[in-house]
Structure formats: C-alpha cells, structure tokens
Design an enzyme around this catalytic site. Structure first.
Site, PDB file in Angstrom:
ATOM      1  N   GLY A  38     -30.961 -23.260 -17.241  1.00 13.09           N
ATOM      2  CA  GLY A  38     -29.707 -23.765 -17.755  1.00 13.09           C
ATOM      3  C   GLY A  38     -29.112 -24.955 -17.055  1.00 13.09           C
ATOM      4  O   GLY A  38     -29.728 -26.014 -16.891  1.00 13.09           O
ATOM      5  N   VAL A  68     -29.963 -13.704 -21.865  1.00 16.10           N
ATOM      6  CA  VAL A  68     -31.370 -13.358 -21.657  1.00 16.10           C
ATOM      7  C   VAL A  68     -32.146 -14.625 -21.341  1.00 16.10           C
ATOM      8  O   VAL A  68     -32.280 -15.503 -22.190  1.00 16.10           O
ATOM      9  CB  VAL A  68     -31.963 -12.664 -22.905  1.00 16.10           C
ATOM     10  CG1 VAL A  68     -33.433 -12.327 -22.661  1.00 16.10           C
ATOM     11  CG2 VAL A  68     -31.171 -11.410 -23.248  1.00 16.10           C
ATOM     12  N   LYS A 279       4.430  -5.075  19.037  1.00 16.24           N
ATOM     13  CA  LYS A 279       3.595  -4.673  20.174  1.00 16.24           C
ATOM     14  C   LYS A 279       2.866  -3.402  19.775  1.00 16.24           C
ATOM     15  O   LYS A 279       3.489  -2.421  19.368  1.00 16.24           O
ATOM     16  CB  LYS A 279       4.478  -4.427  21.405  1.00 16.24           C
ATOM     17  CG  LYS A 279       3.708  -4.316  22.716  1.00 16.24           C
ATOM     18  CD  LYS A 279       3.136  -5.665  23.141  1.00 16.24           C
ATOM     19  CE  LYS A 279       2.581  -5.614  24.549  1.00 16.24           C
ATOM     20  NZ  LYS A 279       3.638  -5.506  25.566  1.00 16.24           N
ATOM     21  N   HIS A 280       1.562  -3.423  19.862  1.00 12.77           N
ATOM     22  CA  HIS A 280       0.731  -2.274  19.488  1.00 12.77           C
ATOM     23  C   HIS A 280       1.049  -1.784  18.075  1.00 12.77           C
ATOM     24  O   HIS A 280       1.253  -0.600  17.832  1.00 12.77           O
ATOM     25  CB  HIS A 280       0.868  -1.145  20.507  1.00 12.77           C
ATOM     26  CG  HIS A 280       0.439  -1.539  21.891  1.00 12.77           C
ATOM     27  ND1 HIS A 280      -0.814  -2.045  22.166  1.00 12.77           N
ATOM     28  CD2 HIS A 280       1.114  -1.524  23.068  1.00 12.77           C
ATOM     29  CE1 HIS A 280      -0.906  -2.315  23.456  1.00 12.77           C
ATOM     30  NE2 HIS A 280       0.249  -2.017  24.030  1.00 12.77           N
ATOM     31  N   ASN A 422       7.030   9.381  13.600  1.00 10.08           N
ATOM     32  CA  ASN A 422       8.368   9.413  13.024  1.00 10.08           C
ATOM     33  C   ASN A 422       9.122   8.138  13.410  1.00 10.08           C
ATOM     34  O   ASN A 422       9.141   7.768  14.578  1.00 10.08           O
ATOM     35  CB  ASN A 422       9.139  10.631  13.527  1.00 10.08           C
ATOM     36  CG  ASN A 422       8.640  11.928  12.934  1.00 10.08           C
ATOM     37  OD1 ASN A 422       8.535  12.058  11.737  1.00 10.08           O
ATOM     38  ND2 ASN A 422       8.320  12.914  13.795  1.00 10.08           N
ATOM     39  N   ARG A 442      11.393  13.860  15.077  1.00 14.18           N
ATOM     40  CA  ARG A 442      12.371  12.853  14.715  1.00 14.18           C
ATOM     41  C   ARG A 442      13.471  12.766  15.768  1.00 14.18           C
ATOM     42  O   ARG A 442      14.027  11.685  16.021  1.00 14.18           O
ATOM     43  CB  ARG A 442      12.943  13.190  13.332  1.00 14.18           C
ATOM     44  CG  ARG A 442      13.593  12.034  12.612  1.00 14.18           C
ATOM     45  CD  ARG A 442      13.570  12.265  11.118  1.00 14.18           C
ATOM     46  NE  ARG A 442      12.210  12.352  10.625  1.00 14.18           N
ATOM     47  CZ  ARG A 442      11.439  11.285  10.360  1.00 14.18           C
ATOM     48  NH1 ARG A 442      11.910  10.073  10.541  1.00 14.18           N
ATOM     49  NH2 ARG A 442      10.210  11.442   9.919  1.00 14.18           N
ATOM     50  N   ASP A 482      19.961  17.923  14.291  1.00 14.36           N
ATOM     51  CA  ASP A 482      19.945  17.483  15.692  1.00 14.36           C
ATOM     52  C   ASP A 482      19.671  15.984  15.841  1.00 14.36           C
ATOM     53  O   ASP A 482      20.311  15.306  16.650  1.00 14.36           O
ATOM     54  CB  ASP A 482      18.946  18.303  16.517  1.00 14.36           C
ATOM     55  CG  ASP A 482      17.550  18.335  15.910  1.00 14.36           C
ATOM     56  OD1 ASP A 482      17.322  17.705  14.848  1.00 14.36           O
ATOM     57  OD2 ASP A 482      16.665  18.999  16.493  1.00 14.36           O
ATOM     58  N   HIS A 528       1.303   6.284   9.034  1.00 15.90           N
ATOM     59  CA  HIS A 528       0.526   6.947  10.078  1.00 15.90           C
ATOM     60  C   HIS A 528      -0.524   6.016  10.672  1.00 15.90           C
ATOM     61  O   HIS A 528      -0.846   5.000  10.089  1.00 15.90           O
ATOM     62  CB  HIS A 528      -0.149   8.190   9.521  1.00 15.90           C
ATOM     63  CG  HIS A 528       0.811   9.305   9.254  1.00 15.90           C
ATOM     64  ND1 HIS A 528       1.433   9.467   8.031  1.00 15.90           N
ATOM     65  CD2 HIS A 528       1.283  10.292  10.053  1.00 15.90           C
ATOM     66  CE1 HIS A 528       2.232  10.527   8.089  1.00 15.90           C
ATOM     67  NE2 HIS A 528       2.166  11.028   9.307  1.00 15.90           N
TER      68      HIS A 528
END
Length: 528
Positions: A38, A68, A279-280, A422, A442, A482, A528
C-alpha cells in the site's frame, strides 16, 4: 557454529513513515530486496527505491479496502519457515515460498485514533489485523527472522548489520522479538480497554495493562530493589509528560511523590495561585495566596520540618520571586505548568534540584482506571474524581457554618482526598495548618495534626496554635465523638465529614455541645 543470519529480503509495511526512506535506502545499499504494501510501497517508489509489491508475492491483489493483503501462505510461510528443517525447505520449494529475513511493521494508529475521539466505526477500522499476525509470526521464528516494530530501532538494526556484514545475531533477534511481542500485547490491551469502555462493561472477564519504558531507574523504593518507569500513552499532563530542565535523574520515590503533589494542586480551584508540598506521598503543606510566592510561604509554614527535602507542585507559572523563596531550603523536585527564565536561572545554582514543567494541568475530573498489584493479582477501580460543591453539603448541627468556614471546609475537603487514610486536615484562611495522615485511628490522626500545629506555632513565635479558629476535614466518618472532640480542643470551629456512622447522632450531639458547626458530604475519600 555461528548464529548470524544474513538479511536478503525485507517486508516493510508501516503506518509511521518517520525515518522510513533513509532506513530503506540503507537496506537497499546492502543489497536487501524490498517488499512492501500500500502506502509504504508508494512512498518508497516516490523516493526512487526499487520495491516489489506484496501482491506480486502472494498472487492476489490487496482487497476489501486493504483489510486483506498479507494474510497469505506466501507471506507467513516466508516468515515462519525453519531454515534448518528439511521438511520446511521442501515445502517452500514445492510452493514457491521465498524466505523473508526481515519484517518491518508498525501498526495502524489505533491509540491515536481513540485519543482524538473518533467514532466507533473509525476506531474499528484502525484495528490492525495483518500487522500483528506478521509480527507474531516473525517473532516466533526469531531464530532466523529479524523483526522491527519501532522506528527508533532502525539505527540499531543498521548498526547490527554493519557490524556483522549484513547479518544479525541471535541475541539481537531475540531482543527485537521481545519488543515486538510487548508491542502487540500493548496494542491488544489498548483495543480491549477501549472496547470495554465502548460496551460499558464494568468488570470485563479479562483485563490487561501495558506501558512503554520511559526510564530505567537507579533503584526502587530502596537501593536493593530494581525499578523502571513506564508510560501508558495517555499523555495526561504530569510527571510522565514533563520536561526536566535541570537536576539529576528522577528516582522511583521522586516520581511517585511528584505525581501525588501535581494531582493535588490540579484538584484545587485554579482561580487562585496554589502550592502543594509533599513528603512521602502525603501533603505536608497546601495553600492558596494572592501570589504564588505567598501561597508557597503559607504552605511552608504548615510544617517546615517535613517540607525539607520535599516535592513542590504549583498551579501557575513559576516566577523568580517564588523560585528565590523555594531555593532557601533543600527541595527535591519542583513541578509547575511553566517557569520563567528568571526562575530557571535562580534554580540553576541548585544542581540537585529537579525542575519540571508540564505545559498544562491535568483534568481532575477526567475519568480513568487506577490499579495496583496484590499477591496473585491486581485491584482495579475508577480514579477518585468525586467532587463536592456547596449545594452538596448538609448542615447537621444547630449552628450553621459561616461563609468563611464553608470556603475553608471545601478547601480542606479537597486536600483530604489526597491524604492517606485516616486523614484529618486542619485549614485556616485557605491554608493547611495541620495534617494527620496514615494513622490507624482517626483520633490519632486528629492529635498528630494538632501537635504539628503546636510545634509550628513555637517555630513561628505565635502565641497559640494555628488550629485555633480552623476548620477540620475528615476523609471518612467519625466512628466515635472522641476525634471530633479532640479537634474542638485544638481550637477547630467547624467540621466537614462524610457522615454515615451508626453513631452519627452521638457525634452530632457532641458537636452541638462543643458549639461546632458540622456538615455532611455523603461522600468519602479513603486513600490507601
């Protein structure tokens, strides 16, 4: 016994014509017969090269709009025949099959077609069939056949032939076969991923991912781990597409942290200059300001200790004033859409600082897949592109938040989305003043963030922690009162959280008793 195989005939069929003519001329100069298809044969003839059409080899014309043309025993026999097998040689002679020693194929531009938003039918027409079939055949028979799928390997092939009097070694052919199989695997991955999206199948039975090597890294997270960086071809603005202006090569951790920083800064309101310090993989300071320099200073003042040796991401062009302030401490990487010549000149004195520019910010709302490996498999999910506006907030306390508190709440919520769970974020006047990340409870995250604010108050010579008068964002609900009470003790006046705990009523009552304003988002941002 030598493993060198001379190249006498080459079949060339490429969609990317870059470097083609020079490459083909070099092959012809070494006496290699050229066969082509082609548009490739048209381009070679136009350059004055002698080319044999593949239809002359097969005895059949190209048909069905080019669908083809190479799917024929005369082609695949020439690629697959074992040159040291008498039965194969007899079959070749009986059917007039000539060997093909070199296959040069790059595939229809399917990925590019999808990227430009082409129609379903156009995408289907850009799925290559003959190309992958030939590549797999040549790669399987790499004992005798050389395969090239990337124009960047033209020079390597010519050098190999020059060193071996027109032949290639088994080592070279094996390397090229591995590259070729990876290319067809990546191609099939692109097709199957697109098709899964086109039919809206949420969890296809089979899923694959692919990448192209961008950089071999000195090591991974630790010196005893080998590592490399691969790009996925999406061209999302960020560390994968950035231009590095100075500094030593990026490390595994640099790349990971820079990506985290840039994705967060891109998620903030672009109407104001913004700075993120990471950081990290966790932000230790995030702020907006009247200027980029002010945004940096406010982010830096959140946690000056952690900012040392960190990664800085900016949402606007880095200017000289901001660069001068950043240069006052050791920083690993600075990434921004652009940088002025003055900023580059200031950073030039910092040989270990890497400056990256991306040309743009990524779209924080763009949907994509995110995946990570686990033992025996990998997890796949949608990228977290969840967004919250004022209209989504539900006031659940007796006191409604003020306008200023609401603005800080939404800012804190953006930051919480990018902090490891958390996550607890204290924000005051458009700047983080305490970040608690990755704690097992938390309550601990709330206390860690408050303690950081106390430490910075001493460093800055303030009479009280900057958490006094702040708002707090929690990436998930408070399971008990808390953590909320600890935030109130630190001086917070308002809370933004998803809600949905079995003890919501208890937490709301505690907020009312403490005089806090609290809103529910109905959305959480675990990371996570």
């Amino acid at each position: 016994m030598t493993d060198l195989v001379p190249i006498g005939r080459a079949l060339i069929s490429v969609s990317d014509k870059g470097g083609l003519i020079e490459f083909a001329r070099a092959l012809a100069a070494q006496g290699v017969e050229l066969i082509s298809t082609g548009g490739t044969s048209i381009a070679l003839r136009a350059a004055g090269l002698k080319v044999r059409d593949v239809s002359d080899v097969t005895g059949f014309p190209e048909m069905m709009d080019g669908r083809v043309k190479t799917l024929h025993p005369m082609v695949h026999g020439g690629l697959l025949a074992l040159r040291d097998d008498d039965e194969h040689l007899v079959a070749m002679a009986a059917h007039g099959i000539e060997p093909i020693d070199l296959l040069v194929v790059n595939l229809y531009p399917f990925e590019a077609t999808v990227a430009k938003g082409a129609s379903y039918d156009d995408c289907i027409e850009n799925i290559d069939i003959g190309g992958p079939a030939m590549i797999r055949a040549a790669s399987k028979n790499h004992k005798f056949v050389t395969v090239v799928t990337d124009p960047e390997d033209y020079t390597a092939l010519l050098a190999e032939m020059s060193a071996n009097d027109g032949a290639t070694s088994l080592k070279f052919r094996t390397r090229q076969a591995q590259i070729a199989y990876a290319r067809t695997a990546a191609y099939d991955t692109a097709v199957s991923t697109w098709m899964a999206g086109a039919i809206a199948e949420e969890a296809p039975r089979r899923r694959s991912f692919a990448g192209t090597l961008a950089q071999t890294l000195r090591y991974g997270e630790n010196p005893h781990q080998s590592a490399a960086f691969y790009t996925d071809g999406t061209n999302r603005p960020g560390v994968a597409t950035a231009k590095q202006w100075q500094g030593k090569e990026l490390s595994y951790n640099n790349i990971n942290d820079t990506d985290a920083a840039f994705e967060l800064v891109a998620d903030l309101d672009r109407a104001n200059p913004a700075c993120v310090i990471v950081k990290h993989a966790n932000p230790c300071g995030v702020a907006v300001g009247e200027t980029l320099a002010q945004a940096y200073e406010r982010a830096f003042d959140c946690d000056r200790t952690s900012a040392f040796g960190g990664i800085i991401a900016l949402n606007q062009t880095l200017d000289g004033e901001t660069a001068a302030k950043i240069a006052e401490i050791f920083t690993e990487v600075v990434i921004a859409p652009d940088a002025t010549d003055e900023a580059k000149a200031i950073f030039a004195a910092k040989k270990n600082l890497r400056l990256l520019t991306t040309g743009a910010l990524p779209d924080a709302t763009e949907k994509a897949l995110a995946w990570r490996q686990v033992s025996g498999g990998f997890l796949v999910q949608d990228r977290d592109v969840g967004q919250i506006s004022l209209a989504d907030l539900k006031v659940v306390t007796k006191r409604a938040p003020s306008e200023a508190e609401l603005a800080d709440m939404l800012f804190a919520w953006k930051v919480a989305k990018h902090v490891k769970s958390n996550a607890i974020i204290y924000v005051k006047d458009g700047a983080t003043v305490g970040v608690g990340a990755g704690q097992m409870s938390r309550l601990d995250s709330t206390r860690v963030a408050a303690r950081k604010s106390q430490d910075m108050a001493e460093v800055l010579g303030l009479s009280q922690p900057t958490t006094v008068g702040s708002v707090v964002a929690s990436d998930a609900f408070f399971p008990f009162a808390d953590g909320l009470l600890a935030a109130a003790q630190a001086g917070a006046t308002a809370i933004i959280q998803p809600g949905g705990s079995m003890r919501d009523a208890e937490v709301i009552a505690a907020a009312d008793e403490a005089g806090l304003a609290m809103v529910f988002t109905g959305m959480r941002h675990f990371r996570h």
